[in-house]
Design a protein around this motif. Structure first.
Motif: not given
Length: 321
Positions: A183-194
């Motif tokens: 997951v070193h290149h993974c992004v998570v969208n939290m409340s509209g912000c990656e």
């Protein structure tokens, strides 16, 4: 594999894979003793009254099953039985996938896209590809999408977001307990912000420990809980894999697939089917190159490659090439 075999044709015939306007001819292959059961699957599919399903061909003959195929999903393999050595398992599966690869070579379209699901999936896929020399190795892939989906889901649960808000996890290597969910290149969208995954999760120890082992051992955990192997999730992953292969990956996103290594990406040996991050366009996958790899990741990527090399070398002995 029975439940996967029953579920996948339904999703395909419903339009979840090749599109909502693409008519489908399903060809179902099984061994001769299972033909009565296969006829039951045919009846169920007929009873669904699916508008895209034009014809169902149920057969125990490879020359019928592989004729003029556009896409082939190879689900069946010899499962490991109690007391069976890994070498015995590989020997049995080499015979199966050598035969199916040769049948693809002889009867299928040269543009056929082949997805190998039956385990050990990576090495079975390599044997099938080697047994079909007139079909480009680019056309063969094995299923690591189930592991990819599992990794996305674990991160999503941890962050309290839907799995759709997690993208660009990577499964490196073998579909086995040595695989490396990265997951070193993974992004998570939290409340509209990656956010980078490590920033979103805020628990490096979990991401480098229990997260990895949970994904690696998830199949065994499912078997322990339900006394059967994954069915719904595996069928969904098969459909996800083939849909992306047919329609492409979203802009800026990549997925995980076991594909042929030419030896030019991430230091992975040539002549392995190894799971990489890939992007897909025009039914053609391309490995996502240039991602930064730290020492932690390098060690895990090399370990799973070594296992695949050992599997390949044993299998090739039985193949006789």
């Amino acid at each position: 594999m029975g439940s996967i075999f029953n579920l996948s044709p339904f999703y395909i015939a419903k339009g979840d894979v090749f599109g909502k306007e693409q008519p489908i001819i399903l060809v179902l292959l099984d061994i001769t003793p299972m033909m009565p059961v296969l006829e039951g699957v045919v009846m169920e599919l007929q009873d669904c009254a699916l508008p895209l399903l034009r014809e169902i061909i149920a057969t125990d003959k490879e020359e019928v099953a592989f004729m003029d195929l556009d896409a082939a999903i190879l689900v069946g393999s010899m499962p490991r039985r109690e007391g069976m050595e890994r070498k015995d398992l590989l020997k049995a599966n080499v015979a199966i996938f050598k035969s199916q690869g040769a049948a693809l070579d002889k009867y299928a379209k040269k543009t056929v896209k082949v997805l190998v699901v039956g385990n050990p999936a990576n090495t079975n896929c390599l044997i099938a590809a080697k047994s079909a020399p007139s079909i480009p190795k680019q056309n063969f892939s094995c299923l690591t999408r189930l592991d990819h989906n599992r990794a996305r889901s674990q991160v999503a649960i941890r962050c309290g977001v839907p799995a759709t808000q997690v993208k660009n996890v990577i499964i490196w290597g073998n579909h086995s307990s040595t695989q490396y969910p990265d997951v070193h290149h993974c992004v998570v969208n939290m409340s509209g912000c990656e956010q980078p995954c490590f920033d979103a999760v805020k628990d490096d120890a979990w991401l480098k420990g229990d997260f990895i082992s949970t994904v690696q051992q998830r199949g065994a955990a499912v078997i322990k809980a339900r006394k059967l192997s994954s069915a719904m999730s595996a069928a969904k992953a098969i459909c996800d894999h083939m849909r992306d292969l047919w329609s492409g990956t979203p802009q800026g996103e990549f997925t995980s697939m076991g594909v042929y290594s030419s030896g030019n990406s991430y230091g992975v040996l040539e002549d392995l089917i190894y799971s990489f991050p890939v992007q897909i366009k025009d039914k053609t996958w391309t490995i996502v190159d240039g991602l930064a790899i730290n020492d932690f990741s390098r060690a895990k990527m090399d370990a799973t490659a070594q296992e695949l090399k050992e599997e390949r070398d044993t299998a090739v002995e039985f193949l006789g090439v």
